[in-house]
Motif scaffolding. Structure first.
Motif, mmCIF file in Angstrom:
data_model
loop_
_atom_site.group_PDB
_atom_site.id
_atom_site.type_symbol
_atom_site.label_atom_id
_atom_site.label_comp_id
_atom_site.label_asym_id
_atom_site.label_seq_id
_atom_site.Cartn_x
_atom_site.Cartn_y
_atom_site.Cartn_z
ATOM 1 N N GLY A 1 31.585 71.677 90.853
ATOM 2 C CA GLY A 1 30.651 71.641 89.721
ATOM 3 C C GLY A 1 29.963 72.980 89.490
ATOM 4 O O GLY A 1 29.544 73.284 88.374
ATOM 5 N N ASP A 2 29.866 73.819 90.549
ATOM 6 C CA ASP A 2 29.177 75.105 90.391
ATOM 7 C C ASP A 2 30.165 76.252 90.136
ATOM 8 O O ASP A 2 29.851 77.408 90.415
ATOM 9 N N VAL A 3 31.358 75.924 89.626
ATOM 10 C CA VAL A 3 32.349 76.981 89.340
ATOM 11 C C VAL A 3 31.704 78.059 88.455
ATOM 12 O O VAL A 3 31.000 77.746 87.494
ATOM 13 N N ALA A 4 31.970 79.339 88.821
ATOM 14 C CA ALA A 4 31.268 80.435 88.137
ATOM 15 C C ALA A 4 31.773 80.647 86.711
ATOM 16 O O ALA A 4 31.000 80.927 85.800
ATOM 17 N N ASP A 5 33.074 80.537 86.521
ATOM 18 C CA ASP A 5 33.645 80.904 85.223
ATOM 19 C C ASP A 5 34.671 79.834 84.832
ATOM 20 O O ASP A 5 35.824 79.861 85.302
ATOM 21 N N LEU A 6 34.232 78.931 83.991
ATOM 22 C CA LEU A 6 35.091 77.790 83.640
ATOM 23 C C LEU A 6 36.333 78.236 82.864
ATOM 24 O O LEU A 6 37.411 77.657 83.013
ATOM 25 N N ASP A 7 36.195 79.284 82.045
ATOM 26 C CA ASP A 7 37.353 79.774 81.286
ATOM 27 C C ASP A 7 38.422 80.313 82.233
ATOM 28 O O ASP A 7 39.612 80.048 82.066
ATOM 29 N N LYS A 8 37.970 81.083 83.212
ATOM 30 C CA LYS A 8 38.919 81.652 84.182
ATOM 31 C C LYS A 8 39.600 80.521 84.969
ATOM 32 O O LYS A 8 40.820 80.542 85.193
ATOM 33 N N ALA A 9 38.805 79.530 85.366
ATOM 34 C CA ALA A 9 39.371 78.402 86.127
ATOM 35 C C ALA A 9 40.382 77.640 85.271
ATOM 36 O O ALA A 9 41.432 77.202 85.763
ATOM 37 N N ALA A 10 40.079 77.498 83.973
ATOM 38 C CA ALA A 10 40.990 76.763 83.080
ATOM 39 C C ALA A 10 42.298 77.531 82.911
ATOM 40 O O ALA A 10 43.393 76.941 82.961
ATOM 41 N N THR A 11 42.198 78.836 82.730
ATOM 42 C CA THR A 11 43.413 79.646 82.563
ATOM 43 C C THR A 11 44.268 79.559 83.829
ATOM 44 O O THR A 11 45.490 79.358 83.757
ATOM 45 N N ALA A 12 43.629 79.696 84.985
ATOM 46 C CA ALA A 12 44.387 79.642 86.246
ATOM 47 C C ALA A 12 45.007 78.258 86.445
ATOM 48 O O ALA A 12 46.153 78.139 86.902
ATOM 49 N N ALA A 13 44.260 77.219 86.085
ATOM 50 C CA ALA A 13 44.788 75.852 86.248
ATOM 51 C C ALA A 13 45.999 75.641 85.340
ATOM 52 O O ALA A 13 47.003 75.049 85.758
ATOM 53 N N ALA A 14 45.913 76.151 84.107
ATOM 54 C CA ALA A 14 47.021 75.959 83.152
ATOM 55 C C ALA A 14 48.256 76.748 83.601
ATOM 56 O O ALA A 14 49.365 76.196 83.673
ATOM 57 N N TYR A 15 48.061 78.032 83.919
ATOM 58 C CA TYR A 15 49.216 78.824 84.361
ATOM 59 C C TYR A 15 49.738 78.307 85.707
ATOM 60 O O TYR A 15 50.937 78.368 85.979
ATOM 61 N N GLY A 16 48.830 77.808 86.530
ATOM 62 C CA GLY A 16 49.224 77.288 87.841
ATOM 63 C C GLY A 16 50.191 76.120 87.741
ATOM 64 O O GLY A 16 50.986 75.888 88.650
ATOM 65 N N ILE A 17 50.134 75.369 86.638
ATOM 66 C CA ILE A 17 51.049 74.224 86.506
ATOM 67 C C ILE A 17 52.121 74.457 85.445
ATOM 68 O O ILE A 17 53.218 73.919 85.541
ATOM 69 N N PHE A 18 51.846 75.277 84.426
ATOM 70 C CA PHE A 18 52.832 75.423 83.348
ATOM 71 C C PHE A 18 53.756 76.626 83.546
ATOM 72 O O PHE A 18 54.830 76.680 82.935
ATOM 73 N N VAL B 1 32.114 68.728 85.436
ATOM 74 C CA VAL B 1 32.800 69.745 84.599
ATOM 75 C C VAL B 1 34.163 69.244 84.094
ATOM 76 O O VAL B 1 34.939 70.006 83.510
ATOM 77 N N ARG B 2 34.429 67.986 84.326
ATOM 78 C CA ARG B 2 35.763 67.458 83.990
ATOM 79 C C ARG B 2 36.092 67.630 82.499
ATOM 80 O O ARG B 2 37.122 68.203 82.146
ATOM 81 N N GLU B 3 35.193 67.155 81.661
ATOM 82 C CA GLU B 3 35.515 67.182 80.220
ATOM 83 C C GLU B 3 35.691 68.590 79.671
ATOM 84 O O GLU B 3 36.713 68.883 79.036
ATOM 85 N N PRO B 4 34.704 69.501 79.899
ATOM 86 C CA PRO B 4 34.893 70.856 79.364
ATOM 87 C C PRO B 4 36.115 71.564 79.956
ATOM 88 O O PRO B 4 36.795 72.320 79.261
ATOM 89 N N LEU B 5 36.417 71.299 81.217
ATOM 90 C CA LEU B 5 37.583 71.962 81.822
ATOM 91 C C LEU B 5 38.881 71.450 81.195
ATOM 92 O O LEU B 5 39.760 72.242 80.820
ATOM 93 N N LEU B 6 38.997 70.132 81.051
ATOM 94 C CA LEU B 6 40.232 69.573 80.481
ATOM 95 C C LEU B 6 40.406 70.000 79.023
ATOM 96 O O LEU B 6 41.529 70.265 78.577
ATOM 97 N N GLU B 7 39.286 70.095 78.312
ATOM 98 C CA GLU B 7 39.367 70.575 76.915
ATOM 99 C C GLU B 7 39.964 71.989 76.868
ATOM 100 O O GLU B 7 40.830 72.274 76.045
ATOM 101 N N ARG B 8 39.476 72.844 77.757
ATOM 102 C CA ARG B 8 39.973 74.226 77.778
ATOM 103 C C ARG B 8 41.450 74.288 78.176
ATOM 104 O O ARG B 8 42.235 75.049 77.614
ATOM 105 N N ILE B 9 41.821 73.483 79.161
ATOM 106 C CA ILE B 9 43.228 73.489 79.596
ATOM 107 C C ILE B 9 44.127 72.997 78.458
ATOM 108 O O ILE B 9 45.206 73.565 78.201
#
Ligand code: NAD
Length: 499
Positions: free
Chosen positions: A278-295, A314-322
């Motif tokens: 929940g305290d992830v520093a940069d949600l955009d960076k985490a979303a990009t890494a999560a997307a590239y990490g699987i796609f 942070v589930r909803e905002p993260l999934l939206e970004r991914i």
């Protein structure tokens, strides 16, 4: 320098000459049986070429050639500086032929041409070069014995190595074996996957051109249950270096026990947890890494970030970004330099991925984005980048390796729960944690049972670090100096100095 256009790549593809025969004792030869199998371009479904269908007799010939080369010392006893020179030249030739090799890889397995150049060929060349450079920089040991004795601890090549590799990074996975195995003086019989035979056949030719003596590297295109099995059961193979599924990895251990107790090194599957606190520093960076990490690579990655463990806050905002990134990563023509997601390797793997997507829906997970095939008009095997929310560990898509562009999001509410879910798997290849709290980062990193832990990143990579798994993701490590252990035996020589 201007990069080739999509049209140029298609023109080159039409005039490309694929190597289709086995490579034994420095010669291109047909399978002893004369049989061939079809290899199809996954982006179109069209036949690429018919390839030698090797079997036990070809394995016998290749192993005999590798054994002869090993025993007469043409490579195993070549001076280290000379061996280094050959492998450095081999790495140079991979770079000089980068466009051709990348094109082969893209046509064979459907991966984007830009990735094939920047990752597959480039990392393969760096791997061969890096291990070449170790040859005259690694020393053996003298033990601290009493004054009247001398004990030398030396490393010797293990002998004939059977390398059995998968199709997701055909040339790179082969290079992770060839680099350390050849650097330490072994002979190798390489069996590429039946889904991706072409780059291995071409690089064997380049190795010969670089000065690798005949017989030191043999390549056998063929199927797992025939050529692969015969190689792993062979009484004159000293070591099997395997990358592939956990299911087949287990068979390697059995084959070893049924034959000559050859050393078995396994790099197998994964179902890697990517934990976002929940305290992830940069949600955009985490979303990009999560997307590239699987796609990335169509999700056909052993290290794919296939389980997204996300804190409920942070589930909803993260999934939206991914989902927004997924929308930008729709499958395209692998030969278009702008394409980020290519074709699934073949119709069988496509059916597997679609079966998992159906299972996800059927077992109650919610599709956030994707979930369908695409580009069907091309005749190729494309799948949309897909995200499931509401996944639990009792669902098939929460537990099993899919090996496709399908993300399973699982939510949690406290750190201990996240670690428990992360480790609730038979695999242990990689894992990641995103947090701004250094104590949480270290505590979680220590608790994760995996060969690699990423903190606030995913898929950082370099040849200098070991790669491999805990638990049923395998044993031993590829890359780094630790990889040399797989291809060498330790010998102790006692010398009496008392007389
Ligand atoms: P696979 O296990 O089906 O095949 C791998 C290789 O083994 C192929 O060359 C195949 O022909 C051969 N093989 C199959 N059956 C055999 C048998 N009975 N005897 C001998 N050889 C046999 O795997 P795949 O579908 O090619 O690759 C995907 C798998 O590889 C995934 O599970 C993925 O996670 C894993 N992988 C792991 C790593 C890693 O470094 N840990 C890297 C890449 C891929």
């Amino acid at each position: 320098m201007a990069h080739p256009s999509t049209q140029t790549w298609h023109d080159r593809a039409r005039s490309l000459s694929l190597r289709t025969r086995a490579f034994i004792d420095g010669q291109q030869v047909d399978a002893a049986s004369g049989r061939v199998f079809d290899s199809v371009n996954p982006a179109t479904g069209a036949l690429l070429a018919r390839v030698a269908h090797c079997d036990r007799e070809d394995v016998d010939r290749a192993v005999a050639s590798a054994r002869r080369a090993f025993e007469d010392g043409r490579w195993s006893r070549m001076a280290p500086a000379a061996r280094k020179k050959v492998l450095l030249r081999f790495a140079d030739l991979l770079r000089e032929n980068s466009d051709e090799l990348a094109l082969i890889e893209s046509l064979d397995v459907g991966k984007p041409i830009t990735d094939a150049i920047n990752v597959d060929v480039s990392s393969s060349a760096r791997c061969i070069q890096w291990f070449a450079e170790t040859i005259d920089k690694t020393y053996d040991e003298v033990a601290p014995t009493p004054h009247d004795q001398l004990a030398l601890i030396t490393r010797e090549p293990v002998g004939v190595v059977g390398a059995i590799v998968p199709w997701n990074f055909p040339m790179l996975m082969a290079s992770w074996k060839l680099g350390p195995a050849l650097a330490t003086g072994n002979s190798v019989v390489l069996k590429p996957s039946e889904k991706s035979p072409f780059s291995a056949l071409r690089i064997a030719e380049l190795a010969l051109e670089a000065g690798l003596p005949e017989g030191v590297l043999n390549v056998l295109p063929g199927f797992g249950d025939t050529a692969g099995k015969a190689l792993a059961l062979h009484m004159d193979v000293d070591c099997i270096a395997f990358t592939g599924s956990t299911r087949v990895g287990r068979m390697m251990l059995e084959y070893s026990g049924q034959s000559n107790m050859k050393r078995v090194w396994l790099e197998c599957g994964g179902k890697s947890p990517n934990i976002v606190m929940g305290d992830v520093a940069d949600l955009d960076k985490a979303a990009t890494a999560a997307a590239y990490g699987i796609f990335y690579n169509q999700g056909e990655m052993c290290s794919a970030a296939s389980r997204l463990l996300v804190h409920e806050s942070v589930r909803e905002p993260l999934l939206e970004r991914i989902a927004a990134i997924a929308a930008q990563m729709q499958p395209g023509d692998p030969l278009d330099p702008a394409t980020k997601l290519g074709a699934i390797v073949d119709d069988t793997q496509l059916a597997t991925v679609m079966r998992y997507i159906d299972a996800g829906r059927g077992e109650g997970a919610r599709v956030v984005t994707g979930g369908q095939r695409s580009r069907q008009e091309t005749g190729g095997y494309f799948v949309q980048p897909t995200v499931f929310d509401g996944v639990t560990m009792d669902m098939t898509i929460g537990r099993e390796e899919i090996f496709g562009p399908v993300l399973s999001a699982i939510s949690f509410t406290d750190v201990d729960e996240a670690v428990r879910i992360a480790n609730q798997t038979m695999y242990g290849l990689v894992s990641a944690v995103w947090t701004r709290d250094i104590t949480t980062a270290h505590r979680v990193a220590r608790s994760l049972r995996a060969g690699t832990v990423y903190v606030n990143c995913y898929d950082a990579d370099d040849i200098t670090v070991p790669f491999g798994g805990f638990k049923q993701s395998g044993n031993g490590r590829d890359k780094s100096l630790h990889a040399l252990d797989k291809y060498t035996e330790l010998k102790t020589t006692w010398i009496d100095l008392s007389a």
